[in-house]
Design an enzyme around this catalytic site. Structure first.
Site, mmCIF file in Angstrom:
data_model
loop_
_atom_site.group_PDB
_atom_site.id
_atom_site.type_symbol
_atom_site.label_atom_id
_atom_site.label_comp_id
_atom_site.label_asym_id
_atom_site.label_seq_id
_atom_site.Cartn_x
_atom_site.Cartn_y
_atom_site.Cartn_z
ATOM 1 N N GLU A 1 2.985 5.395 -3.518
ATOM 2 C CA GLU A 1 3.563 6.705 -4.765
ATOM 3 C C GLU A 1 4.170 7.417 -4.305
ATOM 4 O O GLU A 1 4.998 8.411 -4.473
ATOM 5 C CB GLU A 1 2.238 7.092 -4.623
ATOM 6 C CG GLU A 1 0.997 7.573 -3.679
ATOM 7 C CD GLU A 1 0.102 6.661 -3.180
ATOM 8 O OE1 GLU A 1 -0.473 6.556 -2.304
ATOM 9 O OE2 GLU A 1 0.116 5.236 -4.093
ATOM 10 N N ASP B 1 -8.575 4.174 -3.450
ATOM 11 C CA ASP B 1 -8.635 4.565 -2.570
ATOM 12 C C ASP B 1 -10.148 5.141 -2.964
ATOM 13 O O ASP B 1 -10.511 6.318 -3.059
ATOM 14 C CB ASP B 1 -8.897 5.490 -1.036
ATOM 15 C CG ASP B 1 -7.797 4.299 -0.745
ATOM 16 O OD1 ASP B 1 -7.319 2.723 -1.137
ATOM 17 O OD2 ASP B 1 -7.055 4.930 -0.093
ATOM 18 N N ASP C 1 0.902 -1.708 0.213
ATOM 19 C CA ASP C 1 -0.235 -0.251 0.038
ATOM 20 C C ASP C 1 0.936 0.927 -0.315
ATOM 21 O O ASP C 1 2.235 1.149 -0.024
ATOM 22 C CB ASP C 1 -0.612 0.029 1.060
ATOM 23 C CG ASP C 1 -1.971 0.763 1.091
ATOM 24 O OD1 ASP C 1 -2.274 1.296 0.192
ATOM 25 O OD2 ASP C 1 -3.120 0.312 1.980
#
Length: 818
Positions: free
Chosen positions: A404, A474, A401
């Site tokens: 980025e 998300d 997760d």
């Protein structure tokens, strides 16, 4: 070398006083050219790929690409001069340099122009990058007025063609950027820069502008068509390895399973219901509080016996993926070791509070910091603790997760942060490539007995070589968001990165939870309809994974067997498992033939202009036309927006009353366009329809429009509870008549890298329409545990009906005549 020395004075004489002196020097696979104020290097990496580098005069570019791993091939190119143009030519691609302006155009072997640079379109501007003198670089191109282009990464703009767009490329939660596009004309362009970049397409031109770069550096490729361009991009940046067979089964997840008992209980419930399941995902906080963020160990007292948990789940023939992050809390061992080597970044990241309560209590800041994956020592530290704390337990896959990574409360000076490879600004967009690559490389170095499988929230060019499947972040639980996912996944795949998926049902679902008791949002008909349609779309992506917050997503939350929503969910999961032989064989084509599983319609039907900008349907492998239902048919559709940076909307007040008396058994209609150039079979009814027309199609809550291209050969697998429960000793082989066709059935040991050593088998099926004959080839190859005898139940499907024949197959060529 003698020829080269003679060329230089000829060039100087020919140019005379038009401009300052210009020279060129032949190099391996190309040429170096000195213009007025710019040095230019053209170097062919293959007959179809050329690299262009431009720098201010006398300032060479010293760079090792993070994305490109290919070295230039040894090949012969011809160089010729005509007037003020220099041509450098391979068998497949000609690069022409206009010597007065430095502008380049690219031509195919028939001298047709593919793409041209804009005259004086190269720009260099002095830039101070955290104290280092460097440049901001830009290059403009000229496209045909009606020329669609595709790519740029995962974009949540709902568009297929990316013409007339301005896109600011800085990696974030739901937009993943790849500075690459390809054209309907069959060429592609990769802008090899990792700093914040702006792509702009407008009437004055199409350009890339990057904040930091010692020079302009891009690769042009002439693939001939979309598949050829993808193959060029993989040739440059790496091929995609095989994933394990079980990874293509159904995955259940949510934010988050809070106890060991809960996660084991979900798998138990699926097995009791006889609903197929292969993967379960454990999200965050299994490590405890946020000061222990990403400790890579089960320190939460609600997970008292992690080895027993893994034993229980594996004992039910399911696999576990677990959440790991790009950041660490200050109480972790990783943090302390990384801090010693200055491999932690100082900017704000998620989570901001050390407490797990919501909303964040900023009186207790978390101290969580992002680590520096550009540092090879830091990548090794990351793996050391991952191996010790989780891989040793038998964790099967990594859910990486925030790759980025999360960057909160952004300040311009954050980009000055020092990394192992310069400023964060300089290498910003390559962060996911480096952190995902660190896990892949270290696991491969540890063992070849288990294939690496990484689910990641962000990606950059070349990441396909690291065993990763990128999800779209998300995103909202809304119909608008569902519609956006289709072109987002297709454009991403067109960048050469074939594995993509999304949170089935959308992540932020709070708007559907209002007026429903906690946990009961799954009974909201409005969410039920959205979830089912998203799930049906997800069955035809490269990972079928249900996930989100606010509303639980397990099938039993939506009702029980015999009820329309439950049955629709189960039927989609079962269809996914029936297609595993088709999916796994298509995955092999992705690995060994550089193909794509999710395919924009123009890839296969480029002659049909009506599909050039199609953003609501796609091919899944060579045979399936998938037209997901992307608009509400049974319930009101609401536009719901949220911001992934500000977290979840926990407001539970809504003046709207809950929906009641929705009849999900009612039949509905949907418009579907069938591409020209072939006939199509309705997957559900076997009705034969001509291509090149729009049809009003009957739909039901448990079915979306699916069509099979005439000439397709489709293997169907057995009814199973998990991917490897039954072998493929008896497969149904569907032949859809109307054209010649072939399909290669691929098999291997399912979860190791022995296929790289040649341990796999292929069986080719060929249909001859004129002879009405199916030929099953000799089996090629072998592997431990392969089937020596099997039965194929062949269904020959035509407009006249279905003809069936069964044959026993022992690996030797045989014919089945109809």
């Amino acid at each position: 070398m003698k020829t080269h020395k003679l060329l230089i004075p000829i060039l100087l004489f020919a140019l005379g006083s038009q401009v300052e002196a210009q020279t060129h020097q032949k190099i391996d696979g190309g040429a170096q050219i000195r213009l007025d104020a710019m040095d230019l290097e053209i170097r062919y990496y293959s007959p179809t790929i050329v690299r262009v580098v431009k720098t201010p005069t006398g300032k060479p570019l010293n760079k090792t690409s993070l994305s490109v791993i290919k070295s230039p091939e040894q090949l012969s190119v011809s160089i010729s001069r005509k007037a003020d143009e220099l041509s450098i030519k391979s068998k497949e691609l000609t690069t022409v340099v206009q010597l007065q302006t430095g502008a380049i155009r690219f031509e195919d072997p028939k001298a047709a122009v593919l793409l041209r640079e804009k005259a004086h379109g190269a720009q260099f501007t002095d830039f101070n990058d955290a104290g280092s003198k460097t440049l901001t670089v830009a290059q403009a191109f000229v496209l045909d007025a009606d020329e669609p282009i595709y790519g740029l990464g995962i974009l949540q703009n709902g568009k297929m063609s990316q013409r007339n767009q301005t896109v600011r490329m800085v990696q974030n939660n739901t937009w993943d950027f790849v500075p690459f596009f390809q054209s309907i004309k069959g060429y592609g362009l990769f802008w090899d820069n990792y700093s914040p970049t702006t792509f702009k397409d407008a009437s004055e031109g199409t350009s890339f502008t990057s904040e930091v770069g010692e020079g302009i550096d891009y690769y042009f490729m002439n693939g001939g068509n979309a598949d050829g361009v993808v193959a060029c991009m993989r040739d440059l940046t790496g091929d995609a390895p095989m994933f394990p067979l079980w990874s293509y089964g159904y995955w259940q997840s949510k934010e988050r399973y809070k106890t060991q008992q809960e996660i084991v209980g979900v798998v138990e419930k699926y097995r009791q219901l006889n609903v197929p399941l292969d993967g379960i995902i454990q999200d965050w906080q299994y490590w405890g509080n946020n000061y222990l963020w990403n400790a890579m160990a089960f320190l939460n007292e609600d997970f008292p016996n992690a080895p027993k948990m893994m034993e229980d789940i594996h004992g039910m023939n399911a696999h576990v993926a677990i959440s790991i992050w790009s950041s660490f809390g200050p109480a972790t061992r990783q943090y302390r070791e990384l801090e010693k080597i200055n491999a932690l970044f100082p900017f704000n990241t998620w989570p901001e509070s050390g407490l797990t309560s919501w909303p964040p209590n900023m009186d207790y800041p978390s101290g969580v910091r992002v680590y520096d994956p550009y540092n090879p020592q830091a990548r090794d530290i990351y793996w050391k603790y991952l191996k010790e704390g989780l891989f040793s337990l038998g964790i099967d896959a990594w859910w990486m997760d925030s790759t980025e990574p999360d960057h909160l409360s952004f300040k311009p000076e954050d980009m000055d942060t020092k990394t192992h490879m310069g400023s964060f600004r300089k290498v910003r967009n390559a962060y996911p490539l480096m952190t995902v690559g660190g896990v892949f490389d270290n696991q491969r170095a540890t063992t070849s007995d288990k294939r690496v499988y990484i689910l990641t929230r962000s990606a950059f060019a070349g990441q396909q070589r690291y065993g990763s499947n990128t999800w779209s972040g998300d995103v909202n639980s809304s119909w608008e968001s569902l519609r956006n996912q289709v072109p987002a996944g297709l454009n991403f795949s067109l960048c050469g990165i074939p594995y993509w998926n999304s949170d089935i049902g959308g992540f932020f679902a709070s708007s559907y939870k209002r007026q429903w008791n906690d946990g009961a949002g799954a009974k909201n008909p409005a969410f039920q309809e959205l979830y089912v349609r998203w799930l049906q779309f997800g069955a035809f992506t490269t990972m079928m994974r249900s996930h989100g917050t606010d509303i639980p997503r397990e099938i039993y939350q939506f009702g029980k067997k015999g009820e329309p929503i439950y049955d629709a969910i189960e039927s989609s999961i079962r269809l996914r498992y029936a297609l595993l032989p088709y999916i796994y064989s298509t995955a092999w084509d992705v690995t060994h033939a550089q193909s794509s599983m999710m395919r924009a319609l123009f890839m296969d039907f480029s002659n049909d202009k009506k599909v050039w900008d199609c953003n609501d349907a796609f091919m899944f492998g060579p045979s399936f036309l998938v037209a997901p239902i992307l608009h509400a048919q049974y319930t009101p559709e609401k536009i719901v927006r949220s911001n992934e940076d500000t977290g979840w909307n926990r407001d539970t007040t809504d003046p709207d009353s809950p929906l009641k008396a929705i009849d999900f058994r009612a039949k509905k209609q949907a418009d579907v366009y069938l591409p020209a150039g072939t006939d199509w079979y309705d997957f559900w009814t076997n009705e034969l329809l001509a291509g090149g027309q729009k049809r009003d199609i009957p739909t039901r809550i448990d079915q979306i429009p699916l069509y099979i291209k005439a000439g397709s050969i489709l293997p169907m697998g057995p009814d199973v509870q998990y991917a490897t429960e039954k072998d493929w000793s008896q497969l149904e082989i569907r032949v859809y008549r109307g054209a010649d066709g072939k399909f290669v059935l691929y098999e291997d040991e399912n979860d190791n890298y022995n296929y790289e050593k040649g341990f796999f088998t292929t069986i080719e099926f060929q249909w001859n329409e004129a002879k009405k004959r199916l030929t099953i080839s000799n089996r090629n190859g072998s592997f431990n545990g392969m089937l020596n005898q099997r039965r194929f139940d062949v269904l020959c499907i035509s407009s006249q009906g279905i003809e069936r024949k069964s044959v026993d197959y022992t690996g030797k060529r045989l014919h089945v005549d109809f």
